[in-house]
Each structure stands twice: as C-alpha cells, then as structure tokens.
Design a protein around this motif. Structure first.
Motif, PDB file in Angstrom:
ATOM      1  N   ASP A  94      -5.628   7.128 -14.660  1.00  0.00           N
ATOM      2  CA  ASP A  94      -5.892   8.242 -13.747  1.00  0.00           C
ATOM      3  C   ASP A  94      -5.905   7.752 -12.309  1.00  0.00           C
ATOM      4  OD1 ASP A  94      -6.060  10.201 -15.662  1.00  0.00           O
ATOM      5  OD2 ASP A  94      -8.234  10.050 -15.901  1.00  0.00           O
ATOM      6  N   GLY A  95      -5.210   8.479 -11.455  1.00  0.00           N
ATOM      7  CA  GLY A  95      -5.190   8.154 -10.035  1.00  0.00           C
ATOM      8  C   GLY A  95      -4.234   7.044  -9.657  1.00  0.00           C
ATOM      9  N   GLU A  96      -3.552   6.460 -10.604  1.00  0.00           N
ATOM     10  CA  GLU A  96      -2.621   5.369 -10.329  1.00  0.00           C
ATOM     11  C   GLU A  96      -1.185   5.833 -10.562  1.00  0.00           C
ATOM     12  OE1 GLU A  96      -3.419   2.136  -9.383  1.00  0.00           O
ATOM     13  OE2 GLU A  96      -5.504   2.778  -9.238  1.00  0.00           O
ATOM     14  N   ILE A  97      -0.283   5.325  -9.771  1.00  0.00           N
ATOM     15  CA  ILE A  97       1.137   5.564 -10.025  1.00  0.00           C
ATOM     16  C   ILE A  97       1.604   4.428 -10.915  1.00  0.00           C
ATOM     17  CG2 ILE A  97       3.441   5.704  -9.018  1.00  0.00           C
ATOM     18  CD1 ILE A  97       2.098   6.830  -6.488  1.00  0.00           C
ATOM     19  N   CYS A  98       1.879   4.776 -12.158  1.00  0.00           N
ATOM     20  CA  CYS A  98       2.215   3.756 -13.142  1.00  0.00           C
ATOM     21  C   CYS A  98       3.688   3.773 -13.545  1.00  0.00           C
ATOM     22  CB  CYS A  98       1.350   3.935 -14.394  1.00  0.00           C
ATOM     23  SG  CYS A  98      -0.413   3.717 -14.081  1.00  0.00           S
ATOM     24  N   GLY A  99       4.436   4.713 -13.073  1.00  0.00           N
ATOM     25  CA  GLY A  99       5.850   4.810 -13.433  1.00  0.00           C
ATOM     26  C   GLY A  99       6.611   5.446 -12.293  1.00  0.00           C
ATOM     27  N   PHE A 100       7.573   6.263 -12.646  1.00  0.00           N
ATOM     28  CA  PHE A 100       8.342   6.954 -11.608  1.00  0.00           C
ATOM     29  C   PHE A 100       7.402   7.772 -10.726  1.00  0.00           C
ATOM     30  CE2 PHE A 100      11.823   6.624 -14.792  1.00  0.00           C
ATOM     31  CZ  PHE A 100      12.793   6.070 -13.988  1.00  0.00           C
ATOM     32  N   ASP A 101       7.585   7.659  -9.407  1.00  0.00           N
ATOM     33  CA  ASP A 101       6.830   8.514  -8.493  1.00  0.00           C
ATOM     34  C   ASP A 101       7.786   9.441  -7.745  1.00  0.00           C
ATOM     35  OD1 ASP A 101       7.969   6.571  -6.875  1.00  0.00           O
ATOM     36  OD2 ASP A 101       6.254   6.449  -5.526  1.00  0.00           O
ATOM     37  N   TYR A 102       8.949   9.643  -8.343  1.00  0.00           N
ATOM     38  CA  TYR A 102       9.951  10.550  -7.808  1.00  0.00           C
ATOM     39  C   TYR A 102      10.785  11.052  -8.981  1.00  0.00           C
ATOM     40  CZ  TYR A 102      13.060   6.585  -8.492  1.00  0.00           C
ATOM     41  OH  TYR A 102      13.763   5.544  -9.053  1.00  0.00           O
TER      42      TYR A 102
END
Length: 162
Positions: A94-102
């Motif tokens: 939660d709250g983390e960008i763990c993969g694609f952020d687009y």
C-alpha cells in the motif's frame, strides 16, 4: 586524390535525399483508426493495469485479449512481475509504486481526447504506426499491429520514455 573527392561529392549530390517522415495527423487509414479505437478503449478502462495484468482485484470490464496479442500480454505480465520483485520484494505494498506507474498501452499517465498517428510501414497482415499527443512532433510510442483471423491486435509497444 582530388578526383576521388570530386567523385564522392558528385555521387552524394546524385543520391536521392532521404524523405522526411510524414507529419503526424489524425487517424486516416483504416489501421490507424483501429489503433486509435484500441487506445481509447484502454484509456476508458478505469482499472486498466489491474485488468490488463489480470490482477486478483481486477474488475474484468475490458478483455485485453481483444486488443493485444497473447504474446504481448504475457510480456507485460512478466515485466510487471519483475518490477514488483525488484521494487517491492515481490509483493504489492500500500502506498508504494511496485510496478507500472503508467499505461503500458498509451505510454502515459494521462489521456488526451485525441491522438495523432503516422504509419511507418504496412502490409496486409502487419503495420507499424507511431503515435503522438496533440500538438507534438515526436512519437510517444510506436506500435506493431498484426492481423489475425479475428482482426488487428497490438503485438508490441515501444514507449519513447523507455
């Protein structure tokens, strides 16, 4: 030596100039129109990444097998898994960008009401088309589409942002 230099200069002058690529334009060809519809369908999916990557919390409102080849879907799923492993130890946090952020389809985080296209090559069963945002003169992505019994599908996406 001087004659050789003159011969090279004359040869270069006689060669046809490399044609500039055509300007980006609203979708015109049937293949550009199909690609535009695919991108807009993906843009309209509020759960694009979850649905595309078949995550357990996906709402399955859009079946990406109607837009993308199985090979591309498998590549995107593998890339997402590798990013989650690298960035978050293999588990979404939660709250983390763990993969694609687009969007790996539109190569962007936002959407435009319309896009511009330029066909780079096309045969009856394969097309390579560059896409750009409105008012842009550079490609944001290049798509390879392949035609199968069920119609055109995106087989690769090369995002300009890497």
């Amino acid at each position: 030596m001087k004659r050789f230099s003159i011969a090279i200069a004359l040869s270069a002058a006689l060669l046809p100039a490399a044609a500039a690529p055509p300007a980006f334009h609203p979708p015109k060809s049937s293949t550009e129109i199909v690609l535009d519809r695919m991108i807009h369908r993906a843009d309209a999916d509020d759960n694009q990444l979850s649905n595309l990557l078949r995550l357990k919390w996906a709402d399955h409102k859009l079946d990406y097998t109607t837009l993308l080849t199985p090979r591309l879907i498998a590549q995107l799923i593998a890339e997402e898994k590798a990013m989650v492993e690298r960035d978050c130890g293999g588990v979404y946090k939660d709250g983390e960008i763990c993969g694609f952020d687009y969007s790996p389809i539109g190569c962007d985080q936002d959407y435009a009401p319309h896009y511009l296209y330029r066909t780079l090559s096309e045969t009856p069963d394969k097309a390579v088309i560059a896409y750009a945002w409105p008012e842009s003169d550079k490609a944001d992505a290049t798509y390879t589409l392949v035609k199968s019994k069920v119609g055109w599908r995106i087989d690769s996406v090369v995002c300009s942002n890497g």
